[in-house]
Design a protein around this motif. Structure first.
Motif, PDB file in Angstrom:
ATOM      1  N   ARG A  28      -5.534   2.813  -4.344  1.00 45.08           N
ATOM      2  CA  ARG A  28      -6.734   2.562  -3.531  1.00 45.08           C
ATOM      3  C   ARG A  28      -7.112   1.090  -3.553  1.00 45.08           C
ATOM      4  O   ARG A  28      -7.469   0.512  -2.516  1.00 45.08           O
ATOM      5  CB  ARG A  28      -7.901   3.426  -4.034  1.00 45.08           C
ATOM      6  CG  ARG A  28      -9.114   3.408  -3.115  1.00 45.08           C
ATOM      7  CD  ARG A  28     -10.121   4.450  -3.555  1.00 45.08           C
ATOM      8  NE  ARG A  28      -9.583   5.784  -3.394  1.00 45.08           N
ATOM      9  CZ  ARG A  28      -9.590   6.460  -2.253  1.00 45.08           C
ATOM     10  NH1 ARG A  28     -10.094   5.895  -1.162  1.00 45.08           N
ATOM     11  NH2 ARG A  28      -9.118   7.668  -2.193  1.00 45.08           N
ATOM     12  N   ASP A  29      -7.031   0.462  -4.716  1.00 42.29           N
ATOM     13  CA  ASP A  29      -7.319  -0.969  -4.800  1.00 42.29           C
ATOM     14  C   ASP A  29      -6.346  -1.771  -3.941  1.00 42.29           C
ATOM     15  O   ASP A  29      -6.733  -2.716  -3.246  1.00 42.29           O
ATOM     16  CB  ASP A  29      -7.240  -1.446  -6.249  1.00 42.29           C
ATOM     17  CG  ASP A  29      -8.391  -0.917  -7.097  1.00 42.29           C
ATOM     18  OD1 ASP A  29      -9.383  -0.441  -6.512  1.00 42.29           O
ATOM     19  OD2 ASP A  29      -8.286  -0.961  -8.337  1.00 42.29           O
ATOM     20  N   TYR A  30      -5.058  -1.403  -4.003  1.00 44.78           N
ATOM     21  CA  TYR A  30      -4.041  -2.102  -3.226  1.00 44.78           C
ATOM     22  C   TYR A  30      -4.329  -1.972  -1.728  1.00 44.78           C
ATOM     23  O   TYR A  30      -4.247  -2.954  -0.976  1.00 44.78           O
ATOM     24  CB  TYR A  30      -2.661  -1.514  -3.543  1.00 44.78           C
ATOM     25  CG  TYR A  30      -1.510  -2.211  -2.861  1.00 44.78           C
ATOM     26  CD1 TYR A  30      -0.849  -3.270  -3.476  1.00 44.78           C
ATOM     27  CD2 TYR A  30      -1.069  -1.808  -1.603  1.00 44.78           C
ATOM     28  CE1 TYR A  30       0.202  -3.914  -2.851  1.00 44.78           C
ATOM     29  CE2 TYR A  30      -0.025  -2.439  -0.967  1.00 44.78           C
ATOM     30  CZ  TYR A  30       0.612  -3.499  -1.592  1.00 44.78           C
ATOM     31  OH  TYR A  30       1.646  -4.131  -0.974  1.00 44.78           O
ATOM     32  N   ALA A  31      -4.686  -0.766  -1.288  1.00 46.35           N
ATOM     33  CA  ALA A  31      -4.968  -0.549   0.137  1.00 46.35           C
ATOM     34  C   ALA A  31      -6.213  -1.316   0.578  1.00 46.35           C
ATOM     35  O   ALA A  31      -6.242  -1.898   1.675  1.00 46.35           O
ATOM     36  CB  ALA A  31      -5.129   0.946   0.416  1.00 46.35           C
ATOM     37  N   PHE A  79      -2.566   1.694   4.891  1.00 44.59           N
ATOM     38  CA  PHE A  79      -3.786   1.372   4.141  1.00 44.59           C
ATOM     39  C   PHE A  79      -4.939   2.274   4.563  1.00 44.59           C
ATOM     40  O   PHE A  79      -5.676   2.798   3.723  1.00 44.59           O
ATOM     41  CB  PHE A  79      -4.163  -0.096   4.362  1.00 44.59           C
ATOM     42  CG  PHE A  79      -3.144  -1.080   3.845  1.00 44.59           C
ATOM     43  CD1 PHE A  79      -2.290  -0.733   2.801  1.00 44.59           C
ATOM     44  CD2 PHE A  79      -3.041  -2.348   4.397  1.00 44.59           C
ATOM     45  CE1 PHE A  79      -1.346  -1.644   2.318  1.00 44.59           C
ATOM     46  CE2 PHE A  79      -2.110  -3.255   3.921  1.00 44.59           C
ATOM     47  CZ  PHE A  79      -1.259  -2.900   2.895  1.00 44.59           C
ATOM     48  N   ARG A  80      -5.092   2.456   5.859  1.00 44.40           N
ATOM     49  CA  ARG A  80      -6.200   3.297   6.336  1.00 44.40           C
ATOM     50  C   ARG A  80      -6.027   4.746   5.901  1.00 44.40           C
ATOM     51  O   ARG A  80      -7.010   5.438   5.608  1.00 44.40           O
ATOM     52  CB  ARG A  80      -6.277   3.212   7.862  1.00 44.40           C
ATOM     53  CG  ARG A  80      -6.776   1.867   8.373  1.00 44.40           C
ATOM     54  CD  ARG A  80      -6.847   1.841   9.885  1.00 44.40           C
ATOM     55  NE  ARG A  80      -7.353   0.562  10.367  1.00 44.40           N
ATOM     56  CZ  ARG A  80      -7.462   0.242  11.647  1.00 44.40           C
ATOM     57  NH1 ARG A  80      -7.089   1.124  12.583  1.00 44.40           N
ATOM     58  NH2 ARG A  80      -7.937  -0.935  12.009  1.00 44.40           N
ATOM     59  N   SER A  81      -4.796   5.206   5.863  1.00 42.55           N
ATOM     60  CA  SER A  81      -4.550   6.576   5.413  1.00 42.55           C
ATOM     61  C   SER A  81      -4.979   6.769   3.969  1.00 42.55           C
ATOM     62  O   SER A  81      -5.537   7.806   3.602  1.00 42.55           O
ATOM     63  CB  SER A  81      -3.068   6.913   5.570  1.00 42.55           C
ATOM     64  OG  SER A  81      -2.781   8.198   5.072  1.00 42.55           O
ATOM     65  N   VAL A  82      -4.735   5.761   3.130  1.00 41.44           N
ATOM     66  CA  VAL A  82      -5.138   5.837   1.723  1.00 41.44           C
ATOM     67  C   VAL A  82      -6.653   5.776   1.591  1.00 41.44           C
ATOM     68  O   VAL A  82      -7.275   6.557   0.856  1.00 41.44           O
ATOM     69  CB  VAL A  82      -4.472   4.706   0.913  1.00 41.44           C
ATOM     70  CG1 VAL A  82      -5.027   4.659  -0.507  1.00 41.44           C
ATOM     71  CG2 VAL A  82      -2.962   4.895   0.878  1.00 41.44           C
ATOM     72  N   ILE A  83      -7.275   4.832   2.288  1.00 40.23           N
ATOM     73  CA  ILE A  83      -8.715   4.609   2.140  1.00 40.23           C
ATOM     74  C   ILE A  83      -9.522   5.809   2.632  1.00 40.23           C
ATOM     75  O   ILE A  83     -10.554   6.161   2.057  1.00 40.23           O
ATOM     76  CB  ILE A  83      -9.121   3.330   2.892  1.00 40.23           C
ATOM     77  CG1 ILE A  83      -8.475   2.108   2.217  1.00 40.23           C
ATOM     78  CG2 ILE A  83     -10.629   3.172   2.933  1.00 40.23           C
ATOM     79  CD1 ILE A  83      -8.669   0.813   2.981  1.00 40.23           C
ATOM     80  N   ARG A  84      -9.045   6.468   3.693  1.00 40.05           N
ATOM     81  CA  ARG A  84      -9.806   7.585   4.260  1.00 40.05           C
ATOM     82  C   ARG A  84      -9.767   8.833   3.395  1.00 40.05           C
ATOM     83  O   ARG A  84     -10.621   9.710   3.527  1.00 40.05           O
ATOM     84  CB  ARG A  84      -9.267   7.913   5.648  1.00 40.05           C
ATOM     85  CG  ARG A  84      -9.617   6.867   6.698  1.00 40.05           C
ATOM     86  CD  ARG A  84      -8.916   7.160   8.011  1.00 40.05           C
ATOM     87  NE  ARG A  84      -9.250   6.167   9.027  1.00 40.05           N
ATOM     88  CZ  ARG A  84      -8.672   6.101  10.226  1.00 40.05           C
ATOM     89  NH1 ARG A  84      -7.734   6.994  10.542  1.00 40.05           N
ATOM     90  NH2 ARG A  84      -9.015   5.182  11.086  1.00 40.05           N
ATOM     91  N   ARG A  85      -8.791   8.929   2.522  1.00 33.48           N
ATOM     92  CA  ARG A  85      -8.670  10.131   1.684  1.00 33.48           C
ATOM     93  C   ARG A  85      -9.582  10.013   0.480  1.00 33.48           C
ATOM     94  O   ARG A  85      -9.513   9.053  -0.273  1.00 33.48           O
ATOM     95  CB  ARG A  85      -7.220  10.324   1.224  1.00 33.48           C
ATOM     96  CG  ARG A  85      -6.255  10.642   2.368  1.00 33.48           C
ATOM     97  CD  ARG A  85      -4.852  10.815   1.826  1.00 33.48           C
ATOM     98  NE  ARG A  85      -3.903  11.107   2.887  1.00 33.48           N
ATOM     99  CZ  ARG A  85      -3.642  12.317   3.345  1.00 33.48           C
ATOM    100  NH1 ARG A  85      -4.269  13.364   2.809  1.00 33.48           N
ATOM    101  NH2 ARG A  85      -2.764  12.510   4.310  1.00 33.48           N
ATOM    102  N   ARG A  86     -10.417  11.022   0.285  1.00 37.60           N
ATOM    103  CA  ARG A  86     -11.298  11.041  -0.878  1.00 37.60           C
ATOM    104  C   ARG A  86     -10.550  11.429  -2.142  1.00 37.60           C
ATOM    105  O   ARG A  86     -10.925  11.055  -3.241  1.00 37.60           O
ATOM    106  CB  ARG A  86     -12.460  12.017  -0.650  1.00 37.60           C
ATOM    107  CG  ARG A  86     -13.396  11.565   0.455  1.00 37.60           C
ATOM    108  CD  ARG A  86     -14.600  12.479   0.548  1.00 37.60           C
ATOM    109  NE  ARG A  86     -15.533  12.009   1.539  1.00 37.60           N
ATOM    110  CZ  ARG A  86     -16.490  11.131   1.304  1.00 37.60           C
ATOM    111  NH1 ARG A  86     -16.631  10.624   0.093  1.00 37.60           N
ATOM    112  NH2 ARG A  86     -17.311  10.753   2.264  1.00 37.60           N
ATOM    113  N   SER A  87      -9.493  12.215  -2.009  1.00 36.07           N
ATOM    114  CA  SER A  87      -8.677  12.603  -3.154  1.00 36.07           C
ATOM    115  C   SER A  87      -7.219  12.624  -2.719  1.00 36.07           C
ATOM    116  O   SER A  87      -6.918  12.797  -1.533  1.00 36.07           O
ATOM    117  CB  SER A  87      -9.092  13.977  -3.683  1.00 36.07           C
ATOM    118  OG  SER A  87      -8.933  14.957  -2.675  1.00 36.07           O
TER     119      SER A  87
END
Length: 460
Positions: A28-31, A79-87
């Motif tokens: 998440r930090d990377y994204a 990146f957006r795929s990672v950020i949008r996921r809560r888990s």
């Protein structure tokens, strides 16, 4: 002999869970970092491609513009795929990491080939400042912003370093100059710069790992603090409610006896009954204070506001405090004219604040001391002052005086009674009304407390 089947798998499962927790934070930090730096990358790549077209070849510039656009689009979607996921489940996490690896290889290879193409277009006599500068900048950029995963950073640096070494080594291979030539000097300079890049990458890797460990410890401590706070809140609520029911019955029975409803009590018992009545009142006040603290901490303080004459309220509070003050040998003077000082507030709570200030002033006053109550008005606020001639507040206690359970005299054999909740509760009540409470003190000379609440128009 049968081996236990649950110990080893459970241990491995816990380890996998711990690693997955850290990796999820890293991902998440990377994204988030990659998403924030998108604009910077676009500006840098566009400028480099534009210069390539102007000074070297527009066809090469156009081809790599399309290739870099594709890589940036792929990375941005990842990146957006990672950020949008809560888990992130383990399966999804592995899929995201695979996309991350593919994006890293594509973008690093595209940039490296772009710089190598520029170097080939330049020939062997220029020193290749422009393409080498781009590659070194990309390596430093990666060391600073891609340190979340060792593998990702290693892959990107490996591709960049290979390109950085390829350019001067190709010149040496093509020209085959003597050792005194600047072409060799360029190669040695590149090796020196690579050492700096590796040290920079190592420093950021170590720093981020330490930061992640501190973050993990802080989150664990935060969870423990929340658990302790919730346990304390539940304990206070439960104990307070459980105490209130029997205490109400005891107090009611004592009030009936002291009032003579059941007949006149023997004279020898009357002093003990009076003492029991006073102490049941103290316990009732303590339970009420604990319940108020619990409600305040939970943000559930309910104020029944109405238009109040603070002068009348102050006089009533002084009359209630007089018996207590007289037992301590303290006199109370009040300057509070009616119909002049109006506020909007909860009558019961404001009266509680004034009573707390008066009882504190009387308690900490010297024998035959004097407590003075006065009111004043500014353009926006009504102020109530309670001044005593007591012991004063010692240095170092100014910041703690409004803390819960804080007492100036905290020794086991302390001279002054009390729970240390009065001022803390008073501060919360006044602030809930949008006002503030302060004090001015001098050791041995006394203390003056000031309660200020926004003024209201007189009641018709």
């Amino acid at each position: 002999m049968e081996m236990p089947k649950s110990v080893a798998p459970d241990s491995r499962a816990r380890l996998r869970t711990a690693v997955t927790w850290a990796d999820r934070h890293r991902l998440r930090d990377y994204a988030e970092v990659g998403q924030k730096l998108l604009f910077q990358r676009i500006v840098i790549y566009s400028s480099a491609i534009l210069l390539t077209g102007i000074y070297y070849d527009w066809a090469t510039a156009g081809w790599y513009f399309a290739a870099i656009t594709f890589c940036e689009t792929f990375d941005t979607l990842s990146f957006r795929s990672v950020i949008r996921r809560r888990s992130l489940s383990p399966r999804v996490f592995r899929a995201q990491m695979l996309r991350l690896y593919v994006g890293t290889i594509l973008s690093a290879t595209t940039i490296s080939m772009f710089c190598i193409s520029i170097a080939i277009l330049q020939g062997t006599e220029t020193g290749h400042f422009f393409p080498l500068f781009l590659l070194v900048s990309a390596s430093i950029f990666a060391a600073m912003n891609n340190h979340h995963f060792h593998v990702v950073l290693g892959m990107r640096l490996l591709i960049y370093v290979s390109a950085i070494l390829f350019i001067p080594i190709r010149d040496v291979w093509v020209v085959r100059p003597p050792l005194s030539s600047e072409i060799w000097m360029n190669l040695f300079t590149v090796l020196f710069v690579l050492g700096f890049i590796f040290e920079l990458a190592r420093s950021f890797l170590v720093g981020y790992s330490a930061h992640l460990e501190s973050r993990s410890a802080l989150e664990a401590e935060h969870k423990r603090t929340l658990a302790a706070y919730e346990a304390k809140t539940r304990f206070l609520a439960t104990v307070s409610h459980e105490l209130r029911t029997p205490l109400t019955s005891i107090k009611g029975a004592l009030d009936m006896i002291n009032a003579g409803v059941l007949g006149q009590a023997p004279e020898k018992m009357q002093r003990l009954l009076d003492m029991a009545g006073r102490n049941s009142d103290r316990l009732g006040d303590l339970v009420g204070d604990l319940l108020f603290l619990q409600s305040s901490d939970a943000g559930r303080v309910v104020l029944n506001k109405e238009r109040l004459d603070l002068g009348v309220l102050a006089q009533d509070a002084v009359e209630q405090t007089l018996p207590y003050a007289q037992r301590l040998g303290v006199t109370i003077e009040v300057e509070a004219a009616p119909d002049l000082f109006w506020i909007d507030g909860d009558k019961k709570r404001i009266e509680q604040v004034i009573l707390n200030l008066l009882s504190n002033a009387a308690k900490f006053s010297k024998n035959a001391g004097n407590v003075h109550v006065s009111l004043a008005k500014t353009d926006t606020h009504v102020q109530l002052f309670v001044r005593d001639e007591g012991i004063g507040i010692p240095q170092g206690a100014e910041e703690k005086i409004f803390e819960e359970f804080f007492q100036i005299d905290s020794q086991d054999d302390r001279q002054f009674e009390g729970t240390g909740l009065g001022l803390s509760i008073s501060k919360r009540i006044v602030e809930a009304h949008g006002g503030h409470i302060s004090f001015d003190s001098e050791i041995g000379a006394g203390t003056t407390f000031c309660m200020a609440i926004r003024a209201a128009a007189p009641q018709d």
